[in-house]
Design an enzyme around this catalytic site. Structure first.
Site, mmCIF file in Angstrom:
data_model
loop_
_atom_site.group_PDB
_atom_site.id
_atom_site.type_symbol
_atom_site.label_atom_id
_atom_site.label_comp_id
_atom_site.label_asym_id
_atom_site.label_seq_id
_atom_site.Cartn_x
_atom_site.Cartn_y
_atom_site.Cartn_z
ATOM 1 N N ALA A 54 -15.408 -20.213 -8.441
ATOM 2 C CA ALA A 54 -15.382 -21.432 -7.607
ATOM 3 C C ALA A 54 -13.761 -21.578 -7.838
ATOM 4 C CB ALA A 54 -16.063 -22.397 -7.685
ATOM 5 N N LYS A 101 -14.305 0.223 4.261
ATOM 6 C CA LYS A 101 -13.309 -0.814 4.074
ATOM 7 C C LYS A 101 -13.474 -2.061 4.379
ATOM 8 C CE LYS A 101 -9.028 -2.532 3.004
ATOM 9 N NZ LYS A 101 -8.674 -2.653 1.634
ATOM 10 N N ASP A 134 10.429 4.206 5.966
ATOM 11 C CA ASP A 134 10.314 2.875 6.462
ATOM 12 C C ASP A 134 11.447 2.718 7.659
ATOM 13 O OD1 ASP A 134 10.298 -0.068 6.889
ATOM 14 O OD2 ASP A 134 8.745 0.060 5.339
ATOM 15 N N CYS A 167 -5.338 -9.242 2.925
ATOM 16 C CA CYS A 167 -6.335 -8.429 3.054
ATOM 17 C C CYS A 167 -7.783 -9.223 3.712
ATOM 18 C CB CYS A 167 -6.911 -7.434 1.890
ATOM 19 S SG CYS A 167 -5.600 -6.193 1.800
ATOM 20 N N VAL A 189 1.017 -1.352 -0.008
ATOM 21 C CA VAL A 189 -0.068 -0.140 -0.068
ATOM 22 C C VAL A 189 0.899 1.260 -0.351
ATOM 23 C CG1 VAL A 189 -1.742 1.304 1.296
ATOM 24 C CG2 VAL A 189 -1.765 -1.296 1.125
ATOM 25 N N PHE A 217 -8.195 0.481 -1.509
ATOM 26 C CA PHE A 217 -8.861 -0.579 -2.396
ATOM 27 C C PHE A 217 -8.030 -1.303 -3.581
ATOM 28 C CE2 PHE A 217 -12.098 2.332 -0.496
ATOM 29 C CZ PHE A 217 -12.944 1.401 0.150
ATOM 30 N N LEU A 218 -6.802 -1.473 -3.098
ATOM 31 C CA LEU A 218 -5.637 -1.888 -4.117
ATOM 32 C C LEU A 218 -5.755 -3.434 -4.309
ATOM 33 C CD1 LEU A 218 -2.720 0.520 -3.438
ATOM 34 C CD2 LEU A 218 -4.715 0.923 -4.844
ATOM 35 N N ARG A 219 -5.863 -3.914 -5.292
ATOM 36 C CA ARG A 219 -5.466 -5.516 -5.606
ATOM 37 C C ARG A 219 -4.147 -5.807 -6.013
ATOM 38 N NH1 ARG A 219 -9.689 -6.288 -10.182
ATOM 39 N NH2 ARG A 219 -8.656 -4.348 -10.762
ATOM 40 N N GLU A 220 -3.628 -6.815 -5.242
ATOM 41 C CA GLU A 220 -2.224 -7.147 -5.379
ATOM 42 C C GLU A 220 -2.318 -7.401 -6.855
ATOM 43 O OE1 GLU A 220 -0.131 -9.288 -2.660
ATOM 44 O OE2 GLU A 220 -1.118 -8.099 -0.941
#
Length: 446
Positions: A256, A208, A31, A264, A12, A156-159
């Protein structure tokens, strides 16, 4: 142009920082991990994310993106401080906020002037108020009063598609008790031309959790339908297609398979359930969603056990270790779960993943990590597809048939067409693929 500090350089934080830099802002990513910052300065990415390395490189060259471990340097002149640190699950499923606290305390100790603190981490409802209290208590009159506002801006980030998700979002959610501060954060996103919802702090935090819990529920729902399809002779892929044409339902998250994983969904559903119990409600649906997800891995073990009579000393090949394609993230990955279950029954595991091998070496014991899918198939009694990488779509199955000791395929993502495989001589199992997939109809090969 705004001056932004981003605290945390995980998925993120790093994606948020580089994308804000690419939009023309001056960004410093901070960091506390010295080695991670040194690698980033050398252009070495700590994660695999398509397009990330190139975007970091070009923004560093342009002078818009920098990396540091020094809070003073990162906060110097900053108008916004984004907190994007990890919030892992605690013992009871609660979100562990130790890194959020550390960031808030450091801001309180060092920040000068007016600062908008933007919480990007996924945190329990009420955390924005908690951060405010921490900073106010920390400054407690011994130093000049820090003028600040707290805004919740859940990600709302998708890896695997995080950069695209940042640049082309469905929506931006902002929550604050200070409407003016929220509006200033909104200005950072205005060029993205997407809906921007401004609400109160707690509602933004809940959006979220509710979003991720709903998506996890859709996946668990279709997996439960798939299990029923197996027993009744229906095909879940056609069922999902028929459902998806209904505009009230839609086709997304109706695939499926082995269930959801990653950084997440598992922790967020657990955290929401924990919050619910803590405040006197009964999250029965959320508990069922988690149990169905766990059961998907158990069903694979059950099918393999039935097909092979037992799993002791059987060689099982696993294709895919990351929790989804286009990432090297193995956190809560179905494949890792499945491997541990199979090893508990005495199975011998050999596995391959296009990107996650280094991460897998850190956590998997007694697993042969292979160089190719064909090495995985060599001598295997069964082959399990756990992650639907593009690389696995067009495998040479005639070669695989010759390599395997027993030609049994467990297609955990319904990636392959069963009929050609069966015509080659494979025993094929999918997830919810109808009468031919019924485990009681299968006669083990000898």
């Amino acid at each position: 142009m705004s001056k932004i500090c981003v605290i945390g350089t995980g998925y993120v934080g790093l994606v948020t920082g580089v994308c804000f830099a690419d939009l023309g802002n001056e960004v410093t990513c901070l960091d506390v991990d010295q080695s991670r910052i040194e690698r980033l300065k050398q252009g070495i990415m700590p994660i695999y994310e398509p397009g990330l390395e190139q975007l970091v490189s070009q923004n560093v060259r342009a002078g818009r993106l920098a990396f540091t471990t020094d809070y003073r340097q990162a906060l110097d002149g900053a108008e916004f401080a984004f907190i994007a640190v990890g919030t892992p699950s605690g013992v009871d499923g609660e979100a562990d906020l130790q890194y959020v606290r550390m960031a808030a305390e450091a801001i309180a100790d060092i920040a000068q002037g007016y600062l908008i603190i933007v919480n990007k981490s996924t945190v329990p409802v009420g955390t924005g108020d908690w951060i405010t209290d921490i900073i106010r208590r920390r400054r407690n009159g011994t130093r000049p009063l820090l003028q600040f506002s707290v805004v919740s801006n859940p990600e709302f980030l998708r890896e695997g598609s995080a950069i695209n998700d940042f640049m082309y979002p469905d929506r931006v959610v902002l929550g604050s008790t200070d409407r003016q501060a929220a509006s200033k954060v909104a200005e950072l996103y205005v060029s993205l031309r997407c809906p921007i919802l401004i609400t109160d702090l707690r509602t933004a935090e809940m959006i979220k959790y509710a979003s991720n819990a709903f998506l996890a529920t859709r996946i668990s729902f279709i997996n439960e339908i798939a299990n029923i399809c197996e027993e009744l002779g229906a095909d879940v892929q056609e069922v999902a297609l028929g459902m998806g044409y209904d505009k009230r339902i839609g086709p997304a998250f109706l695939d499926a398979g082995l269930g959801w994983g990653g950084s997440c969904f598992p922790k967020d559903v657990k955290a929401l359930a924990h919050m619910a119990v803590l405040h006197g409600t009964q999250p029965q649906l959320l508990q069922a969603v988690m149990e169905i997800n766990r059961n998907q891995r158990r069903r694979v073990v059950y099918k393999l056990r039935k097909a092979l009579n037992n799993l002791d000393e059987k060689i099982i090949g696993i294709l895919g270790l990351s929790f989804k394609p286009n990432t090297d993230d193995i956190r809560e990955a179905p494949a890792i779960d499945l491997i541990h279950l199979l090893q508990n029954e005495g199975a011998i595991i050999q596995a391959y993943d296009p990107q996650a091998m280094e991460n897998a070496r850190q956590v998997l014991k007694r697993v042969k990590l292979c160089e190719t899918p064909y090495e995985v198939a060599q001598g295997a009694d069964a082959l399990v597809l756990a992650t639907e990488w593009n690389e696995f779509k067009q495998l040479d199955f005639e070669r695989i048939y010759q390599l395997m000791r027993q030609p049994i395929i467990m297609d955990g993502r319904n990636l392959w067409n069963p009929e050609p495989l069966r015509s080659m001589g494979f025993t094929y199992f999918g997830v919810g693929r109808g009468a031919n997939n019924h485990i009681n109809n299968h006669q083990p090969e000898t």
